[in-house]
Design a protein around this motif. Structure first.
Motif, PDB file in Angstrom:
ATOM      1  N   ALA A 122      18.484  41.152 115.872  1.00  0.00           N
ATOM      2  CA  ALA A 122      19.208  40.727 114.664  1.00  0.00           C
ATOM      3  C   ALA A 122      18.235  40.221 113.602  1.00  0.00           C
ATOM      4  CB  ALA A 122      20.225  39.639 115.018  1.00  0.00           C
ATOM      5  N   GLY A 123      17.182  39.528 114.047  1.00  0.00           N
ATOM      6  CA  GLY A 123      16.167  39.046 113.111  1.00  0.00           C
ATOM      7  C   GLY A 123      15.448  40.185 112.414  1.00  0.00           C
ATOM      8  N   LYS A 124      15.092  41.211 113.181  1.00  0.00           N
ATOM      9  CA  LYS A 124      14.407  42.371 112.595  1.00  0.00           C
ATOM     10  C   LYS A 124      15.317  43.097 111.610  1.00  0.00           C
ATOM     11  CE  LYS A 124      11.632  44.908 115.074  1.00  0.00           C
ATOM     12  NZ  LYS A 124      11.050  45.752 116.153  1.00  0.00           N
ATOM     13  N   ALA A 125      16.592  43.225 111.975  1.00  0.00           N
ATOM     14  CA  ALA A 125      17.547  43.898 111.086  1.00  0.00           C
ATOM     15  C   ALA A 125      17.738  43.108 109.798  1.00  0.00           C
ATOM     16  CB  ALA A 125      18.880  44.072 111.807  1.00  0.00           C
ATOM     17  N   PHE A 126      17.836  41.772 109.916  1.00  0.00           N
ATOM     18  CA  PHE A 126      18.021  40.917 108.748  1.00  0.00           C
ATOM     19  C   PHE A 126      16.842  41.045 107.777  1.00  0.00           C
ATOM     20  CE2 PHE A 126      17.549  36.543 106.865  1.00  0.00           C
ATOM     21  CZ  PHE A 126      18.660  36.595 106.041  1.00  0.00           C
ATOM     22  N   LYS A 154      18.083  31.208 113.596  1.00  0.00           N
ATOM     23  CA  LYS A 154      17.930  31.406 115.040  1.00  0.00           C
ATOM     24  C   LYS A 154      17.353  32.785 115.350  1.00  0.00           C
ATOM     25  CE  LYS A 154      22.741  32.908 115.866  1.00  0.00           C
ATOM     26  NZ  LYS A 154      23.096  33.025 114.440  1.00  0.00           N
ATOM     27  N   ASP A 155      17.764  33.785 114.561  1.00  0.00           N
ATOM     28  CA  ASP A 155      17.296  35.144 114.793  1.00  0.00           C
ATOM     29  C   ASP A 155      15.852  35.330 114.308  1.00  0.00           C
ATOM     30  OD1 ASP A 155      19.862  35.832 115.791  1.00  0.00           O
ATOM     31  OD2 ASP A 155      20.578  36.122 113.745  1.00  0.00           O
ATOM     32  N   ILE A 156      15.506  34.655 113.221  1.00  0.00           N
ATOM     33  CA  ILE A 156      14.123  34.714 112.733  1.00  0.00           C
ATOM     34  C   ILE A 156      13.192  34.050 113.741  1.00  0.00           C
ATOM     35  CG2 ILE A 156      12.550  33.862 110.932  1.00  0.00           C
ATOM     36  CD1 ILE A 156      14.776  34.377 108.908  1.00  0.00           C
TER      37      ILE A 156
END
Length: 356
Positions: free
Chosen positions: A175-179, A248-250
């Motif tokens: 999710a972090g990479k997608a964001f 949290k995702d980062i």
């Protein structure tokens, strides 16, 4: 009848995020929660997401140095005291929990006059002026570092650690990479200067990008109004002023974190076991607490520290590669340290204080 608690603290995110970590747990315990903060502080924006009633009061900074505002701010503090006392009489809390910052001083003093028990939390190794001014009004003073106990009133001091937001432990790397729009498998460097940003860190990381980006993706939390519009479309480099729910995702995708050394920030890094480079705020522009925090973490083997005065492109690039290469060593040291359990300990202290 539901128990009631007033939370206070503000000025920077570090004086707010531990309060936010407590809110979901306090709700589970049946507390009716209110927040008293300043009119325009970052706490107002951060608390909004938690659907907690927010009340603002006047506040002034109490400085150890000469400033023309030293003549007007004491009147703002007195006005804040009157406003806080009126709010507390209306809200009738069983207990007040303070994370510090200058907005907390009139709230704690007002609570004391109304015989409402107060619990304070000091994140830094050396207590800040706002908390020092509130010691006499507190029932219990929680702290983060063992070294701090000797600087607090002995009969009130308890070593608890810092509450960590549970959601930070539940992030998703994907999710972090997608964001951030990262589509390759390069390791990720996360850069943050705290909620207000850090100009020296911002400038240095941007100068160093041509040497870093061939090897790493970089996500940069640069602070309010500190975006670099010339680099908005640089591949592998993503900037944000500030993030909330995506934090949290980062964190989950970050392999190395470059950060200031505020106590809450570094405790989150330790809890998440993130290899990190700390660049503490200079003693010239602070009381030096970040330097002390950073050296403590360095001695425990959690962090590599760069003094702000020594920060340049070469040192930063070299440090990022070094920490990434030795990341497992840092992770193992952080695993050996017990940074968890603070939330439960503090909730028990609040429960005890609320019984009066």
């Amino acid at each position: 009848m539901a128990k009631k608690i007033v939370l206070t603290g503000g000025g920077t995110a570090g004086h707010v995020t531990p309060n936010l970590a407590l809110i979901p747990e306090l709700r589970k315990m049946g507390y009716e929660i209110s927040y008293i903060g300043s009119h325009n502080g970052i706490e107002k924006k951060l608390v909004e997401d938690f659907n907690v009633p927010y009340y603002s009061i006047s506040t002034g900074k109490l400085r150890r140095y000469f400033d023309p505002k030293n003549f007007s701010d004491p009147f703002r503090v007195m006005k804040g005291f009157v406003e806080a006392r009126g709010l507390l009489k209306k809200l009738k809390p069983d207990v007040v929990f303070s994370k510090g910052g200058f907005v907390s001083v009139p709230v704690i003093r007002a609570a004391s006059t109304l015989k409402i028990p107060c619990v304070l939390h000091e994140s830094d190794m050396t207590p800040g002026l706002a908390n020092k001014l509130s010691f006499s009004s507190a029932k219990t003073i929680c702290c983060n570092f063992p070294e701090t106990l000797s600087m607090l009133p002995a009969q009130k001091a308890v070593l608890t650690g810092t509450p960590i937001r549970k959601e930070l432990l539940q992030g998703s790397k994907e999710a972090g990479k997608a964001f951030c729009g990262f589509t390759d498998d390069k390791p990720v460097v996360m850069v943050t200067g705290g909620s207000l940003g850090a100009q020296s860190i911002n400038e240095t990381i941007r100068y160093a990008l041509p040497r870093i980006l061939p090897h790493f993706n970089v996500v940069h939390l640069c602070g309010k109004e500190k975006m670099d519009n010339l680099r908005l479309n640089t591949p592998g480099y993503k900037q944000f002023e500030y993030v909330k729910s995506e934090m949290k995702d980062i964190f989950a995708m970050a392999d190395v974190v470059v950060s200031r050394a505020g106590a809450n920030a570094i405790c989150e890094l330790a809890a998440l076991r993130k290899p990190n480079i700390l660049i503490p705020l200079s003693a010239k522009s602070s009381r030096g607490d970040q330097i002390i925090n950073a050296r403590s973490f360095e001695q425990q083997g959690f962090s590599l520290v760069i003094d702000n005065e020594e920060l340049d492109e070469d040192i930063l690039v070299e440090s990022i590669f070094d920490v990434y290469k030795n990341r497992e060593k840092y992770i193992e040291k952080m695993k050996e340290s017990n940074q968890f359990g603070a939330t439960e300990t503090i909730l028990n202290i609040i429960e005890e204080a609320a019984k009066k």
